[in-house]
Design an enzyme around this catalytic site. Structure first.
Site, PDB file in Angstrom:
ATOM      1  N   GLU A 140       6.323  -9.757   2.924  1.00  0.00           N
ATOM      2  CA  GLU A 140       6.773  -8.442   3.154  1.00  0.00           C
ATOM      3  C   GLU A 140       8.823  -8.361   3.633  1.00  0.00           C
ATOM      4  OE1 GLU A 140       4.393  -4.468   4.413  1.00  0.00           O
ATOM      5  OE2 GLU A 140       4.609  -6.052   5.678  1.00  0.00           O
ATOM      6  N   GLU A 157      -3.808  -8.881   3.916  1.00  0.00           N
ATOM      7  CA  GLU A 157      -4.089  -7.191   4.635  1.00  0.00           C
ATOM      8  C   GLU A 157      -5.340  -6.350   4.769  1.00  0.00           C
ATOM      9  OE1 GLU A 157       0.338  -7.229   5.116  1.00  0.00           O
ATOM     10  OE2 GLU A 157      -1.181  -8.259   3.775  1.00  0.00           O
TER      11      GLU A 157
END
Length: 262
Positions: free
Chosen positions: A116, A136
């Site tokens: 990210e 995730e």
């Protein structure tokens, strides 16, 4: 400026920000986020800094994302995991209006929040052993620091969905093939290559570079006509600048321009 979990260096209009928790694969916890907040806001506000390079200490990882061990310890103890003082992940993933270019030098694994951070940068150079992804879902989370949004906008949609829904990581050369990475180089050439990108940018007018990045981000989700209207203010700022006069003059005089960014 001295920090415990981040190294911050400035030289020749280029800032180098190094995540400095190599023993934890540069995973970030609250204290690291708070240091990054100071660093990135200083870079944004320093007129002498024109480009930044973001990398990680060591050769194993750029950033393994959120420090899940610290998360588990703090939640088990009933502690405040983030609190109001926690900035957006790494500071640059959300609510960070900075028209200066940021280059990611990915020196190993960039997973979860690490990717990210990469996605929040403008140019990406990766070492050939790097691996990138958003795992995730494999640990009961989702990419909530912009990963789910930015990945699907930066690479082909179906490819992004394949990565997002499986949580699989991709190798550096595959990341380059799908457009996630600009360049893949041997590990020992990573920082020199990132600096080469930065040097090429600093040879341009910093004001022109900033206005260009602003224009690109402003126009992503509007019509071309609306994008042109948004350029009016940028055009006025350019025409009133020293750099607007200096560029043609230096070209005519056959010399290197002396940019000020003003």
């Amino acid at each position: 400026m001295s920090y415990e979990f981040v190294r911050y260096e400035k030289r020749d209009h280029v800032a180098v920000v190094t995540l400095n928790r190599p023993d934890r694969m540069n995973a970030l916890h609250l204290e690291a986020h708070l240091e990054l907040k100071e660093v990135w806001e200083d870079f944004r506000d320093d007129p002498e800094m024109w480009v930044a390079i973001l990398t990680g200490a060591g050769d194993r990882a750029f950033c393994a994302g959120n420090d899940l061990k610290v998360t588990a310890e703090r939640t088990a103890e009933g502690g405040d995991l983030q609190g109001e003082k926690r900035p957006p992940f790494g500071r640059i993933t959300r609510d960070f209006d900075c028209p200066k270019p940021i280059i990611a030098a990915v020196n190993g694994v960039a997973a979860g929040g690490g990717l990210e951070l990469v996605l929040a940068c403008d140019i990406v150079v990766a070492a050939d052993h790097a691996r990138l992804g958003l795992p995730e879902p494999k640990v009961g989370l989702f990419a909530g620091a912009g990963g789910a949004h930015r990945l699907a906008r930066q690479i082909p949609f179906k490819v992004a969905m394949g990565m997002l829904l499986t949580g699989d990581l991709v190798e550096a050369h595959e990341a380059h093939r799908i457009g996630l990475v600009n360049e893949v180089v041997p590990a020992d050439e990573l920082m020199s290559t990132a600096r080469s990108w930065a040097d090429r940018i600093t040879r341009c007018s910093p004001l022109s570079v900033k206005l260009t990045k602003e224009a690109v981000f402003d126009a992503q989700f509007v019509s071309i006509d609306e994008a042109f209207r948004k350029d009016d203010d940028r055009r006025e700022r350019l025409l009133a600048s020293h750099d607007f006069v200096e560029g043609p003059r230096a070209f005519a005089e056959k010399r290197a321009p002396q940019w000020t960014g003003r």
